[in-house]
Design an enzyme around this catalytic site. Structure first.
Site, PDB file in Angstrom:
ATOM      1  CD  GLN A   1      -3.125  -0.749   0.390  1.00 20.50           C
ATOM      2  OE1 GLN A   1      -3.023  -0.726  -0.833  1.00 20.50           O
ATOM      3  NE2 GLN A   1      -4.247  -0.478   1.015  1.00 20.50           N
TER       4      GLN A   1
ATOM      5  CG  HIS B   1       5.821   5.854  14.810  1.00 21.64           C
ATOM      6  ND1 HIS B   1       5.028   6.946  14.623  1.00 21.64           N
ATOM      7  CD2 HIS B   1       5.300   4.877  14.018  1.00 21.64           C
ATOM      8  CE1 HIS B   1       4.067   6.648  13.754  1.00 21.64           C
ATOM      9  NE2 HIS B   1       4.207   5.392  13.383  1.00 21.64           N
TER      10      HIS B   1
HETATM   11  P1  A3D Z   1       1.536  -3.814   2.853  1.00 22.34           P
HETATM   12  O1  A3D Z   1       0.544  -3.224   1.946  1.00 22.34           O
HETATM   13  O2  A3D Z   1       1.252  -5.143   3.461  1.00 22.34           O
HETATM   14  O3  A3D Z   1       2.924  -3.897   2.057  1.00 22.34           O
HETATM   15  C1  A3D Z   1       4.050  -4.528   2.563  1.00 22.34           C
HETATM   16  C2  A3D Z   1       4.765  -5.162   1.394  1.00 22.34           C
HETATM   17  O4  A3D Z   1       5.975  -5.746   1.893  1.00 22.34           O
HETATM   18  C3  A3D Z   1       3.973  -6.301   0.707  1.00 22.34           C
HETATM   19  O5  A3D Z   1       3.786  -6.005  -0.663  1.00 22.34           O
HETATM   20  C4  A3D Z   1       4.859  -7.526   0.896  1.00 22.34           C
HETATM   21  O6  A3D Z   1       4.857  -8.410  -0.199  1.00 22.34           O
HETATM   22  C5  A3D Z   1       6.235  -6.878   1.072  1.00 22.34           C
HETATM   23  N1  A3D Z   1       7.212  -7.768   1.685  1.00 22.34           N
HETATM   24  C6  A3D Z   1       7.027  -8.697   2.639  1.00 22.34           C
HETATM   25  N2  A3D Z   1       8.196  -9.312   2.919  1.00 22.34           N
HETATM   26  C7  A3D Z   1       9.130  -8.747   2.117  1.00 22.34           C
HETATM   27  C8  A3D Z   1      10.514  -8.950   1.932  1.00 22.34           C
HETATM   28  N3  A3D Z   1      11.174  -9.866   2.635  1.00 22.34           N
HETATM   29  N4  A3D Z   1      11.149  -8.184   1.026  1.00 22.34           N
HETATM   30  C9  A3D Z   1      10.485  -7.251   0.302  1.00 22.34           C
HETATM   31  N5  A3D Z   1       9.177  -7.012   0.434  1.00 22.34           N
HETATM   32  C10 A3D Z   1       8.504  -7.757   1.333  1.00 22.34           C
HETATM   33  O7  A3D Z   1       1.881  -2.815   4.073  1.00 22.34           O
HETATM   34  P2  A3D Z   1       1.910  -1.205   4.043  1.00 22.34           P
HETATM   35  O8  A3D Z   1       2.575  -0.756   2.803  1.00 22.34           O
HETATM   36  O9  A3D Z   1       0.562  -0.700   4.386  1.00 22.34           O
HETATM   37  O10 A3D Z   1       2.840  -0.939   5.330  1.00 22.34           O
HETATM   38  C11 A3D Z   1       4.203  -1.295   5.294  1.00 22.34           C
HETATM   39  C12 A3D Z   1       4.852  -1.110   6.660  1.00 22.34           C
HETATM   40  O11 A3D Z   1       4.810   0.277   7.041  1.00 22.34           O
HETATM   41  C13 A3D Z   1       4.157  -1.859   7.811  1.00 22.34           C
HETATM   42  O12 A3D Z   1       5.127  -2.412   8.662  1.00 22.34           O
HETATM   43  C14 A3D Z   1       3.385  -0.767   8.527  1.00 22.34           C
HETATM   44  O13 A3D Z   1       3.153  -1.080   9.886  1.00 22.34           O
HETATM   45  C15 A3D Z   1       4.322   0.391   8.377  1.00 22.34           C
HETATM   46  N6  A3D Z   1       3.729   1.722   8.580  1.00 22.34           N
HETATM   47  C16 A3D Z   1       4.511   2.676   9.135  1.00 22.34           C
HETATM   48  C17 A3D Z   1       4.016   3.944   9.341  1.00 22.34           C
HETATM   49  C18 A3D Z   1       4.881   4.997   9.957  1.00 22.34           C
HETATM   50  O14 A3D Z   1       4.510   6.157   9.975  1.00 22.34           O
HETATM   51  C19 A3D Z   1       6.162   4.634  10.549  1.00 22.34           C
HETATM   52  C20 A3D Z   1       2.699   4.260   8.966  1.00 22.34           C
HETATM   53  C21 A3D Z   1       1.926   3.265   8.403  1.00 22.34           C
HETATM   54  C22 A3D Z   1       2.448   1.985   8.198  1.00 22.34           C
END
Ligand code: A3D
Length: 317
Positions: free
Chosen positions: A13, A176
């Protein structure tokens, strides 16, 4: 002069929005890596096909091979699981530590001169782990949290006062997590203290304090508020915008002062841990940490937040 290159590790996402924003702002060529076959390729093709509509011209590539991140100037990491309702960020530590370990090894091997911005949660622990494994200097490995937490705080202040969010200045410090430290004393509308404006609005100091406390509480829980509404994941537009702002400051040597999860060496009384503080971000990554006096109440909140970060980092195997 060579074009800048941005590598996105994780094509979920947040990764998708990061790619689109980087393209719209023409920050450079963008490569998106993910372990899921077809996902990064599909997303990058989708974005690339509207270059003529959105008037951007850069090279967008999706990949399942770390070799393609070679030569990246900035790497933004979102690989890892997001929260679901009822979960805390800290609940992600075990699974995301494993993912971060492989990601950091990939970055170390294939983009050894890059600046790394980590977004994966639990943020403070994931940045710590990423720096440890890459072995990159501290100025080149940072985390995004404070730009978003501060933006949320600014939004709530703008809504409360009925002013443009562009004229609100406010910042959060610390980790955070739910103990982050929104700095009330420094929150202003074009320099006018927000507390003064609230007192004028309500003609009552106690009511103004209550309203501010509610905004602080909402800021601390803002990530969870979005998770509870979405039900399937966490915020993604806002963290992407926030990380792009940090990347842009580095790539264009803007020297923006941005709340950054940075490694501290005694600043704010913290030594040897990554914590959110105001940093100057430029062509050398973290170029300065802007330290200033906290009053006793702020320092106590900072200490509590740092204690939570220490406990989290200590829990990593
Ligand atoms: P999501 O849409 O699940 O995307 C994560 C991606 O990571 C997926 O496409 C997976 O295939 C990929 N992935 C999994 N394992 C691996 C790997 N070994 N190597 C490469 N890619 C991999 O999640 P998202 O995009 O919504 O969120 C990603 C992260 O950001 C999560 O840990 C959230 O908790 C975090 N996040 C942080 C904040 C901050 O402000 C710090 C805010 C919102 C989300």
């Amino acid at each position: 002069m060579a074009r800048k290159k941005i590598a996105l590790i994780g094509g979920g996402q947040i990764g998708g929005v990061l790619a689109q924003l980087a393209a719209l702002r023409e920050l450079g060529d963008v490569v998106m890596f993910d372990i899921v076959e077809g996902l990064p390729q599909g997303k990058m093709l989708d974005i690339a096909e509207v270059g003529s509509v959105d008037s951007f011209d850069c090279c967008l590539k999706g990949t399942n091979s770390y070799e393609d991140i070679q030569g990246a100037d900035v790497v933004i990491v979102t690989a890892g699981l997001p929260r679901k309702p009822g979960m805390s960020r800290d609940d992600l530590i075990e699974v995301n530590s494993k993912i971060m370990t492989s990601v950091a090894e990939g970055i170390k091997a294939h983009a050894p001169n890059s600046f790394v911005i980590v977004i994966s949660n639990p943020l403070d622990a994931m940045v710590t782990l990423c720096q440890k494994i890459t072995g990159f200097p501290y100025n080149r490995v940072i985390g995004q949290a404070g730009v978003l937490d501060s933006a949320r705080f600014k939004t709530f202040i703008a809504w409360e006062l009925g002013v443009s969010v562009k004229d609100v200045n406010a910042m959060t410090l610390g980790g955070h997590g739910d103990d982050m430290v929104p700095l009330v004393r420094y929150a202003s509308v074009n320099g006018i203290p927000v507390m003064e404006l609230l007192e004028k609005k309500y003609k009552d100091k106690a009511k103004a304090k209550e309203v501010m406390e509610a905004m602080v509480k909402r800021t601390r829980g803002a990530g969870g508020e979005v998770v509870a509404l979405l039900k399937t994941g966490s915020a993604f537009y806002s963290p992407a915008s926030s990380a792009i702002c940090m990347a842009e400051s580095i790539l264009k040597d803007q020297k923006r002062v941005l709340p950054t999860c940075a490694h501290l060496n005694g600043e704010f009384g913290v030594k040897g841990f990554y914590v959110g503080v105001p940093c100057v971000l430029g062509e050398n990554g973290v170029e300065q940490i802007l330290e200033f006096e906290l009053d006793a109440e702020e320092q106590a909140m900072m200490d509590k937040s740092v204690a939570a970060v220490k406990e989290l980092v200590g829990s990593m195997k």
